[in-house]
Design a protein around this motif. Structure first.
Motif, mmCIF file in Angstrom:
data_model
loop_
_atom_site.group_PDB
_atom_site.id
_atom_site.type_symbol
_atom_site.label_atom_id
_atom_site.label_comp_id
_atom_site.label_asym_id
_atom_site.label_seq_id
_atom_site.Cartn_x
_atom_site.Cartn_y
_atom_site.Cartn_z
ATOM 1 N N GLU A 166 1.007 -1.289 -0.136
ATOM 2 C CA GLU A 166 0.141 0.044 -0.006
ATOM 3 C C GLU A 166 0.812 1.074 -0.143
ATOM 4 N N PRO A 167 0.625 1.980 -0.651
ATOM 5 C CA PRO A 167 -0.409 2.319 -1.625
ATOM 6 C C PRO A 167 -0.200 1.206 -2.967
ATOM 7 N N ASN A 212 -4.388 2.859 -6.595
ATOM 8 C CA ASN A 212 -4.045 4.142 -5.605
ATOM 9 C C ASN A 212 -3.680 5.190 -6.459
ATOM 10 N N TYR A 213 -2.174 4.769 -7.164
ATOM 11 C CA TYR A 213 -1.715 5.702 -7.969
ATOM 12 C C TYR A 213 -2.523 6.258 -9.080
ATOM 13 N N HIS A 266 -5.402 6.430 -9.545
ATOM 14 C CA HIS A 266 -6.796 7.263 -8.769
ATOM 15 C C HIS A 266 -5.972 8.696 -8.574
ATOM 16 N N TYR A 267 -4.986 8.792 -8.106
ATOM 17 C CA TYR A 267 -4.487 10.109 -7.670
ATOM 18 C C TYR A 267 -4.018 10.682 -8.970
#
Length: 90
Positions: free
Chosen positions: A46-47, A51-52, A54-55
């Motif tokens: 995590e992340p 997640n990356y 999404h960012y």
């Protein structure tokens, strides 16, 4: 020709580190292209890659993100091939 951004997922703030790289190399990325490689995902999951993504989406940036082992020649070759494809078709 382009930029390969390596992010150490075991750091204290890897997404913040990515943000700093994107800010510092904004012109280079705009003029060429970039791929993002996340290392140490085996020990620090995590992340995660999603997640990356999404960012980046929230920032209006569309770049490929890969979980890689930077010590592995196949991973490095894959990153170079991905960057070349981005340059060719981007």
């Amino acid at each position: 020709m382009g930029l390969i951004i390596l992010i150490d997922n075991s750091g204290s703030d890897p997404i913040g580190e990515l943000m700093r790289y994107l800010d510092n190399f904004r012109e280079v990325i705009h003029e060429t292209s970039a791929v993002i490689a996340i290392t140490h995902t085996d020990t620090h999951p995590e992340p995660n890659v999603e997640n990356y993504h999404h960012y980046l989406h929230e920032c209006g940036i569309e770049l490929p993100v890969f979980a890689v082992d930077a010590r592995c020649a196949d991973s490095v070759v894959m990153l170079i091939q991905a960057l070349l494809a981005m340059l060719e078709f981007g």
